[in-house]
Write an enzyme that holds these catalytic residues in place. Sequence first.
Site, PDB file in Angstrom:
ATOM      1  N   ASP A 267       8.304  13.616 -16.878  1.00 27.02           N
ATOM      2  CA  ASP A 267       7.089  12.970 -17.332  1.00 27.02           C
ATOM      3  C   ASP A 267       5.940  13.594 -16.531  1.00 27.02           C
ATOM      4  OD1 ASP A 267       5.283  10.876 -18.328  1.00 27.02           O
ATOM      5  OD2 ASP A 267       5.412  10.122 -16.272  1.00 27.02           O
TER       6      ASP A 267
ATOM      7  N   ASP B 238       2.087  12.253 -16.199  1.00 26.65           N
ATOM      8  CA  ASP B 238       1.172  11.356 -15.481  1.00 26.65           C
ATOM      9  C   ASP B 238       1.914  10.364 -14.590  1.00 26.65           C
ATOM     10  OD1 ASP B 238      -1.794  11.543 -16.895  1.00 26.65           O
ATOM     11  OD2 ASP B 238      -0.148  12.194 -18.180  1.00 26.65           O
TER      12      ASP B 238
ATOM     13  N   GLU C  99      -1.053   3.607   9.321  1.00 26.51           N
ATOM     14  CA  GLU C  99      -1.030   3.099  10.693  1.00 26.51           C
ATOM     15  C   GLU C  99      -0.045   3.825  11.597  1.00 26.51           C
ATOM     16  OE1 GLU C  99       0.233  -0.959  10.904  1.00 26.51           O
ATOM     17  OE2 GLU C  99       0.791  -1.049   8.818  1.00 26.51           O
TER      18      GLU C  99
HETATM   19  N1  RBF Z   1       6.914  -1.969   7.303  1.00 27.68           N
HETATM   20  C1  RBF Z   1       7.796  -2.252   6.322  1.00 27.68           C
HETATM   21  O1  RBF Z   1       7.638  -3.250   5.637  1.00 27.68           O
HETATM   22  N2  RBF Z   1       8.850  -1.427   6.058  1.00 27.68           N
HETATM   23  C2  RBF Z   1       9.098  -0.316   6.788  1.00 27.68           C
HETATM   24  O2  RBF Z   1      10.064   0.398   6.515  1.00 27.68           O
HETATM   25  C3  RBF Z   1       8.212  -0.004   7.874  1.00 27.68           C
HETATM   26  N3  RBF Z   1       8.404   1.091   8.645  1.00 27.68           N
HETATM   27  C4  RBF Z   1       7.530   1.385   9.651  1.00 27.68           C
HETATM   28  C5  RBF Z   1       7.721   2.518  10.448  1.00 27.68           C
HETATM   29  C6  RBF Z   1       6.838   2.853  11.477  1.00 27.68           C
HETATM   30  C7  RBF Z   1       7.083   4.077  12.285  1.00 27.68           C
HETATM   31  C8  RBF Z   1       5.725   2.006  11.754  1.00 27.68           C
HETATM   32  C9  RBF Z   1       4.769   2.337  12.844  1.00 27.68           C
HETATM   33  C10 RBF Z   1       5.529   0.881  10.965  1.00 27.68           C
HETATM   34  C11 RBF Z   1       6.421   0.548   9.913  1.00 27.68           C
HETATM   35  N4  RBF Z   1       6.237  -0.594   9.122  1.00 27.68           N
HETATM   36  C12 RBF Z   1       7.107  -0.870   8.086  1.00 27.68           C
HETATM   37  C13 RBF Z   1       4.952  -1.269   9.155  1.00 27.68           C
HETATM   38  C14 RBF Z   1       4.900  -2.514   9.947  1.00 27.68           C
HETATM   39  O3  RBF Z   1       5.254  -3.543   9.060  1.00 27.68           O
HETATM   40  C15 RBF Z   1       3.451  -2.631  10.350  1.00 27.68           C
HETATM   41  O4  RBF Z   1       3.207  -1.710  11.357  1.00 27.68           O
HETATM   42  C16 RBF Z   1       3.098  -4.014  10.804  1.00 27.68           C
HETATM   43  O5  RBF Z   1       3.089  -4.838   9.683  1.00 27.68           O
HETATM   44  C17 RBF Z   1       1.741  -4.081  11.478  1.00 27.68           C
HETATM   45  O6  RBF Z   1       0.697  -3.906  10.565  1.00 27.68           O
HETATM   46 MG    MG Z   2      -2.027  -2.070  13.442  1.00 28.51          MG
END
Ligand code: RBF
Ligand code: MG
Length: 427
Positions: free
Chosen positions: A14, A16, A356
């Site tokens: 596909d 788009d 982040e």
């Molecule tokens: N949040 C998720 O919901 N699933 C993830 O797999 C996940 N992996 C992350 C991996 C790294 C290296 C970092 C730094 C953050 C990850 N987070 C993930 C985000 C995390 O939920 C988030 O940093 C906090 O919610 C703070 O905003």
């Molecule tokens: Mg943060």
Amino acid sequence: MATPFATVTHVILDLDGTLINTEQLVDEVVSAVLHKRGDFTPSRVRKAMEQVRGMRPGDGTRAVMDILGIRNVSVDEMLGETSALLDARWGEVCMMPGARRLLDHLHAHGVKTALATSTPAAFLKKKMASHDGWVDRLTAVATGDEVENGKPAPDIFALAMKRLGVLDPKTCVVLEDTPVGVTAAKAAGAFAIAIPSIHDDFQSYKNAGADETIASLYDLDPTKWGLPPFTDRVDVTPVSSALSSTVDTAPEQTGVSGTQKLESVLPLDPVVRLGGPVVRGFGRGSKTLGIPTANLDVAPIKKESDLLAPGIYFGWAGLRGDLSSDELERKEDVVVPMVMSIGWNPFFENQRKTVEPWLLKDFGDDGDFYGRELRLAVLGYVRPEANFVSLELLVERIHKDADVARGALTMDSFEGGKNDPYLRFES
Ligand code: RBF
Ligand code: MG
Ligand code: ADP
């Protein structure tokens, strides 16, 4: 790995939302036009747009007008209005992350490929004007205007198969970003891999009959389908922070207790650079997870962040020292390893995308980055975003990601990235 799908010899794509990143632009433009025709809530328009995503422009316009009950304008008039606005903006559209890599891979191995797009041929030309001719390298192209019925009907895939000279639909795997497209592919008898462009509704892809759902093209494993393997992932030995802090004093421990089993990462080519001032996030990184993440505002870096599929990445971060005039108080610019998350954090069901990074250094009392400029050189992809049954498992996984990042960033191929001029600030 032996699989039930090992008979696949043809790949049907596909366009788009699967190969090129048009969906947000189309949603933005069409939503604006729809809002002029009635008093709808943004979420109602978004839902309606998602329901028709993947259809031909005329079919989709008619369907979305039906859903919203718009009767004060004709389908053609509506379509004319949106097409004119879109034609002026197709040049903004980039390829989806991993699309170029996939097309090059299939081409290099002589795998027969077809495009099966709802877009009519005349639109296709305009849409692809700023792309460098990769469509010409496909074995066949089937466009929306060439068939009686558009997706979710199977016609477009049947036509693509005919042009590929396919006799058995089970020799084809289709890549699709919409439930409408998956339904069409399954109705045509092919296997279907969903790469959802609707990130908060994976169930509709299952309901449509997707044989596999992956987060992005980075996660496609062609060998599951009997197709040639990608060979560009590289093995990494994770390095835990406890270990790296003891390395200087007890180097003999390296490779024993603290090292973990091999992981692999996907180098990004080209490297993605993005940055901006550190902003406030949801305030839960340090508090809830014990993992501070320096959030960037996504809006000004939309173009760069769209080059990255939602997921976990590693690279180097340049953080600007503050501009305090007090010589003693003044913080230095630093370049440090980082591991970052980009996307919607499924565990927290975020409604907005975040970028982040966790800077892999203990800043102690100097750990207030708000307002300071942060620049990231993103060198490699680790894994897709995931959901976890508990906060403990999410935290454990993020620590493992950090270990993978540390391990990768000590390798020759990634270490030099810290010298990227982008990470240095003019004083
Ligand atoms: N949040 C998720 O919901 N699933 C993830 O797999 C996940 N992996 C992350 C991996 C790294 C290296 C970092 C730094 C953050 C990850 N987070 C993930 C985000 C995390 O939920 C988030 O940093 C906090 O919610 C703070 O905003
Ligand atoms: Mg943060
Ligand atoms: P927010 O939700 O506002 O991003 P977090 O709890 O995620 O808050 O914490 C992030 C903030 O913590 C950063 O903006 C920065 O000021 C600070 N911080 C301290 N050390 C680090 C680090 N090693 N990596 C990232 N941010 C850090």
